[in-house]
Motif scaffolding. Structure first.
Motif, mmCIF file in Angstrom:
data_model
loop_
_atom_site.group_PDB
_atom_site.id
_atom_site.type_symbol
_atom_site.label_atom_id
_atom_site.label_comp_id
_atom_site.label_asym_id
_atom_site.label_seq_id
_atom_site.Cartn_x
_atom_site.Cartn_y
_atom_site.Cartn_z
ATOM 1 N N GLY A 303 1.192 -1.067 0.531
ATOM 2 C CA GLY A 303 -0.212 0.327 0.217
ATOM 3 C C GLY A 303 0.486 1.588 -0.340
ATOM 4 O O GLY A 303 0.598 1.952 1.095
ATOM 5 N N ILE A 304 1.761 1.372 -1.209
ATOM 6 C CA ILE A 304 2.063 2.331 -1.574
ATOM 7 C C ILE A 304 1.715 3.418 -2.846
ATOM 8 O O ILE A 304 1.389 3.112 -2.993
ATOM 9 N N GLU A 305 2.025 4.475 -2.597
ATOM 10 C CA GLU A 305 1.668 5.561 -3.219
ATOM 11 C C GLU A 305 1.874 4.884 -4.776
ATOM 12 O O GLU A 305 1.434 4.934 -6.464
ATOM 13 N N ARG A 306 3.451 4.778 -4.956
ATOM 14 C CA ARG A 306 3.714 4.785 -6.500
ATOM 15 C C ARG A 306 2.916 3.270 -6.828
ATOM 16 O O ARG A 306 2.337 3.314 -8.149
ATOM 17 N N TYR A 307 2.906 2.720 -6.557
ATOM 18 C CA TYR A 307 2.464 0.924 -6.840
ATOM 19 C C TYR A 307 0.944 1.732 -7.037
ATOM 20 O O TYR A 307 0.184 0.789 -7.851
ATOM 21 N N TYR A 308 -0.174 2.642 -5.980
ATOM 22 C CA TYR A 308 -1.407 2.703 -6.793
ATOM 23 C C TYR A 308 -1.387 3.628 -7.771
ATOM 24 O O TYR A 308 -2.797 3.468 -8.394
ATOM 25 N N GLU A 309 -0.932 4.406 -8.146
ATOM 26 C CA GLU A 309 -0.670 5.473 -9.012
ATOM 27 C C GLU A 309 -0.578 4.847 -9.916
ATOM 28 O O GLU A 309 -1.010 4.807 -11.238
ATOM 29 N N ARG A 310 0.684 3.665 -10.723
ATOM 30 C CA ARG A 310 0.058 2.780 -11.734
ATOM 31 C C ARG A 310 -1.113 1.333 -11.451
ATOM 32 O O ARG A 310 -1.292 1.574 -12.811
ATOM 33 N N ALA A 311 -0.656 1.112 -10.898
ATOM 34 C CA ALA A 311 -2.179 0.143 -11.193
ATOM 35 C C ALA A 311 -3.493 1.348 -11.199
ATOM 36 O O ALA A 311 -4.072 -0.066 -11.988
ATOM 37 N N TYR A 312 -3.758 2.523 -11.027
ATOM 38 C CA TYR A 312 -4.857 3.360 -11.250
ATOM 39 C C TYR A 312 -4.470 3.552 -12.430
ATOM 40 O O TYR A 312 -5.780 3.402 -13.689
ATOM 41 N N GLU A 313 -3.526 3.334 -13.366
ATOM 42 C CA GLU A 313 -3.288 3.226 -14.527
ATOM 43 C C GLU A 313 -3.815 1.911 -15.349
ATOM 44 O O GLU A 313 -4.883 2.362 -16.478
ATOM 45 N N PHE A 314 -3.353 1.613 -14.752
ATOM 46 C CA PHE A 314 -3.640 0.108 -15.548
ATOM 47 C C PHE A 314 -4.860 0.044 -15.525
ATOM 48 O O PHE A 314 -5.858 -0.441 -16.486
ATOM 49 N N ILE A 324 -14.111 -3.007 -7.806
ATOM 50 C CA ILE A 324 -12.884 -3.739 -6.832
ATOM 51 C C ILE A 324 -12.901 -3.395 -5.345
ATOM 52 O O ILE A 324 -13.552 -2.153 -5.357
ATOM 53 N N VAL A 325 -12.666 -4.293 -4.777
ATOM 54 C CA VAL A 325 -12.838 -4.562 -3.139
ATOM 55 C C VAL A 325 -11.249 -5.088 -3.126
ATOM 56 O O VAL A 325 -10.225 -5.336 -3.431
ATOM 57 N N PRO A 326 -10.681 -4.407 -1.870
ATOM 58 C CA PRO A 326 -9.115 -4.569 -1.656
ATOM 59 C C PRO A 326 -8.718 -5.929 -0.653
ATOM 60 O O PRO A 326 -9.900 -6.591 -0.643
ATOM 61 N N GLY A 327 -7.937 -6.179 -1.322
ATOM 62 C CA GLY A 327 -7.160 -7.375 -0.637
ATOM 63 C C GLY A 327 -5.625 -7.142 1.030
ATOM 64 O O GLY A 327 -6.064 -6.257 0.744
ATOM 65 N N HIS A 328 -5.611 -7.980 1.130
ATOM 66 C CA HIS A 328 -4.902 -7.498 2.522
ATOM 67 C C HIS A 328 -3.987 -6.949 2.189
ATOM 68 O O HIS A 328 -3.182 -6.077 2.845
ATOM 69 N N ASN A 329 -3.059 -7.449 0.990
ATOM 70 C CA ASN A 329 -2.169 -6.717 0.423
ATOM 71 C C ASN A 329 -2.458 -5.076 0.397
ATOM 72 O O ASN A 329 -1.181 -3.750 0.304
ATOM 73 N N ASP A 330 -3.491 -4.039 0.116
ATOM 74 C CA ASP A 330 -4.339 -3.613 -0.650
ATOM 75 C C ASP A 330 -3.730 -2.533 0.284
ATOM 76 O O ASP A 330 -3.529 -1.517 -0.132
ATOM 77 N N TYR A 336 -4.966 1.701 3.055
ATOM 78 C CA TYR A 336 -6.225 2.204 3.409
ATOM 79 C C TYR A 336 -6.898 3.394 2.672
ATOM 80 O O TYR A 336 -8.085 3.286 2.336
ATOM 81 N N ASP A 337 -5.913 4.045 3.138
ATOM 82 C CA ASP A 337 -6.250 5.529 2.635
ATOM 83 C C ASP A 337 -6.037 5.819 1.280
ATOM 84 O O ASP A 337 -6.946 6.324 -0.022
ATOM 85 N N LEU A 338 -4.971 5.392 0.549
ATOM 86 C CA LEU A 338 -4.515 5.193 -1.268
ATOM 87 C C LEU A 338 -6.143 4.917 -1.457
ATOM 88 O O LEU A 338 -6.205 4.676 -2.544
ATOM 89 N N GLU A 341 -8.926 6.695 -1.838
ATOM 90 C CA GLU A 341 -8.363 8.084 -2.950
ATOM 91 C C GLU A 341 -8.789 7.686 -3.925
ATOM 92 O O GLU A 341 -8.293 8.077 -5.204
ATOM 93 N N TYR A 342 -8.059 6.622 -4.527
ATOM 94 C CA TYR A 342 -7.464 5.860 -6.269
ATOM 95 C C TYR A 342 -8.909 5.152 -6.369
ATOM 96 O O TYR A 342 -9.654 5.531 -7.740
ATOM 97 N N PHE A 343 -9.343 4.713 -5.670
ATOM 98 C CA PHE A 343 -10.580 3.300 -6.358
ATOM 99 C C PHE A 343 -12.337 3.555 -5.589
ATOM 100 O O PHE A 343 -12.997 3.301 -5.994
ATOM 101 N N GLY A 344 -11.833 4.981 -4.235
ATOM 102 C CA GLY A 344 -13.086 4.972 -3.700
ATOM 103 C C GLY A 344 -13.613 3.728 -3.338
ATOM 104 O O GLY A 344 -12.799 2.422 -2.760
ATOM 105 N N GLU A 345 -14.552 3.889 -1.804
ATOM 106 C CA GLU A 345 -15.490 3.160 -1.240
ATOM 107 C C GLU A 345 -15.812 1.692 -2.488
ATOM 108 O O GLU A 345 -17.301 2.804 -3.389
ATOM 109 N N PRO A 346 -16.131 1.026 -1.748
ATOM 110 C CA PRO A 346 -16.837 -0.397 -2.880
ATOM 111 C C PRO A 346 -18.583 -0.169 -2.157
ATOM 112 O O PRO A 346 -18.563 0.201 -1.348
ATOM 113 N N GLU A 347 -19.097 0.436 -3.478
ATOM 114 C CA GLU A 347 -20.807 0.502 -3.521
ATOM 115 C C GLU A 347 -21.764 -1.071 -3.979
ATOM 116 O O GLU A 347 -20.811 -1.565 -5.098
#
Length: 510
Positions: A303-314, A324-330, A336-338, A341-347
């Protein structure tokens, strides 16, 4: 053919043993029309010599043919040697008219956990092949195969439960009997009945329950009935009719196409296969053209920002609707905050009569997940609220064991979650933990786990994959797609009874 199934007698000289309950149940069995009796372990409480001496005396009260399997309490204090001396072999075969009972020792000395590993697994496979022509094939062991409700934190399931479950289903076993958790329960998994007995004569019951045993009836037409009989006289009956025929052809138009993926683990580590993920996304967009894409967690490796930036682009490249729901790595580190920020609360998403219900199971800094009692109640309410639509539960942690994975209770309240899902009759459950694609139907609900789409450290002999799920009015069809070259193989086909509402408004064409 009638079988009495007892378990967890915990015979001892101490107050934990309820001799009057044992005698009451044994007398009822002796008076009943039973062909034989299966005892699925924990005959004694500590595996001590004096306990085995008394157990041998108590077991002789049963005036029917008797099969006894060792439990984790029986092998304490090197009790497995005493088991063979006072009771019988740890593994074996009991033949009866039209059928066979194959019992296997699942215990690990001085541990509550279980395992059918190495030689015993190969022995069980050999015996299933040897008796493949029998109408009724019963496998008996002490430890449970799937999570059970009302047992507190999930643990002590077989370490290789996924492999054993897969083996039994492939060899068309009719019935798996076990004990261990002191909770009577019956599930139908595909065409196999899983029968858990409660405790026959131990004071340690769950939720203030009483002692009980199960009555199993095998009918000539292949039906299996399990009756849970408590000493208070209360009875619960469940009957299973075998599925015939087993070949299905979908009727009508496809109602929806779902892409299910998991464990992309986007990062700059060598284990992340960037080109594989890019190729999979291109295939999804250009060839498969789904109505919705579901990612069941572990989007990033940490859960670091540069990984989330890349994932968001993909994942912005995907043209279809996404959930998208979070896993334990996320949610490690700032994840948790990232994630928010990038994918939003799963609804909850509603799509043409289909309702996708996300469930958050990941916790900070641990692969162990939990839904929690509040989360379970919320899920039950949602399934009831949307019962007229086709309900799809989406979460990260698997709730049934996965082959080629060491099962250590990754979802600590899996038994209670599974009860909510089956009792409320969710139409489909999608999970993504374990690194291997697998699917089966528990009661009326298909449960499908996704393999890893782009992470080298997976457990899937087929490689990096994702699932294509096509839903028709009368069935669900799941294929696993190899993420590199696009070939597919069948994960499962399950008949369903879709809600009436979805038949009039399909979101896609065939």
């Amino acid at each position: 053919m009638r079988i009495a199934h007892i378990s967890d007698t915990h015979i001892t000289g101490e107050s934990a043993y309820k001799g009057y309950a044992y005698d009451l149940i044994v007398n009822e069995i002796n008076r009943g029309n039973f062909d034989f009796v299966i005892h699925t372990g924990d005959v004694t409480n500590q595996g001590l010599r004096e306990e085995y001496e008394r157990a041998a005396y108590e077991l002789r009260k049963i005036q029917k043919p008797l099969v006894v399997i060792p439990g984790n309490h029986d092998v304490r204090n090197v009790g497995y040697t005493l088991f063979e001396r006072f009771i019988g072999p740890l593994n074996g075969v009991f033949e009866f008219k039209d059928g066979v009972v194959i019992w296997v020792d699942s215990t690990i000395p001085d541990l509550s956990d279980g395992r059918v590993g190495g030689h015993k697994f190969r022995w069980l496979k050999k015996k299933l092949e040897e008796y493949s022509d029998r109408k009724f094939k019963i496998v008996a062991s002490h430890h449970h195969l799937v999570p059970l409700p009302d047992t507190g934190r999930e643990r002590n399931v077989l370490f290789n439960a996924g492999d054993v479950l897969d083996l039994l289903l492939r060899h068309e076993v009719n019935l798996y009997t076990c004990g261990h958790k002191h909770v009577p329960n019956v599930y139908r998994i595909e065409d196999m009945v899983v029968d858990n007995a409660g405790c026959t004569s131990c004071r340690k019951t769950r939720k203030g329950d009483v002692n009980s045993y199960n009555v199993i009836t095998l009918y000539d037409d292949g039906r299996i009935e399990v009756r849970i009989k408590r000493v208070t006289g209360e009875q619960v009956v469940k009957e299973h009719r075998p599925v015939r025929p087993k070949l299905f052809v979908p009727k009508g138009k496809r109602l929806i196409r779902i892409i299910q993926m998991s464990e992309s683990n986007v990062s700059d580590r060598i284990y992340f296969r960037r080109k594989v993920l890019e190729n999979a996304i291109r295939t999804i967009n250009e060839k498969l053209k789904p109505d919705i894409v579901i990612h069941c967690g572990d989007v990033v490796d940490m859960g670091i920002e540069r990984y989330y930036e890349r994932a968001y682009e993909f994942y912005e490249m995907i043209k279809a609707e996404k959930l998208i729901v979070p896993g334990h790595n996320d949610i490690t580190y700032l994840g948790y905050d990232l994630f928010l920020e990038y994918f939003g609360e799963p609804e909850i998403k509603e799509l043409g009569g289909f309702t996708f219900i996300p469930v958050i199971s990941a916790q900070y800094e641990t692969p162990i997940g939990v839904v929690g009692r509040i989360g379970q109640r919320r899920l039950a309410v949602r399934l009831e609220e949307y019962r007229e639509s086709f309900t799809v539960v989406v979460m990260h942690h698997n709730i049934v064991p996965i082959p080629k994975s060491r099962e250590v209770g990754f979802l600590e309240d899996a038994g209670d979650v599974l009860r909510v899902i089956t009792k409320r009759e969710a139409n489909l459950v999608l999970t993504g933990h374990g690194g291997n694609s697998f699917g089966l139907k528990v009661e009326k609900t298909p449960i499908v786990n996704s393999g890893s789409i782009s992470w080298e450290l997976h457990r899937n002999p087929y490689g990096n994959t994702f699932n294509v799920i096509d839903v028709y009015r009368d069935m669900v069809v799941v294929f696993e797609i190899q993420a590199t070259w696009g070939s597919g193989r069948l994960v499962g086909i399950w008949k369903i009874k879709a809600p009436f509402r979805i038949s009039s408004s399909p979101p896609s064409s065939p």
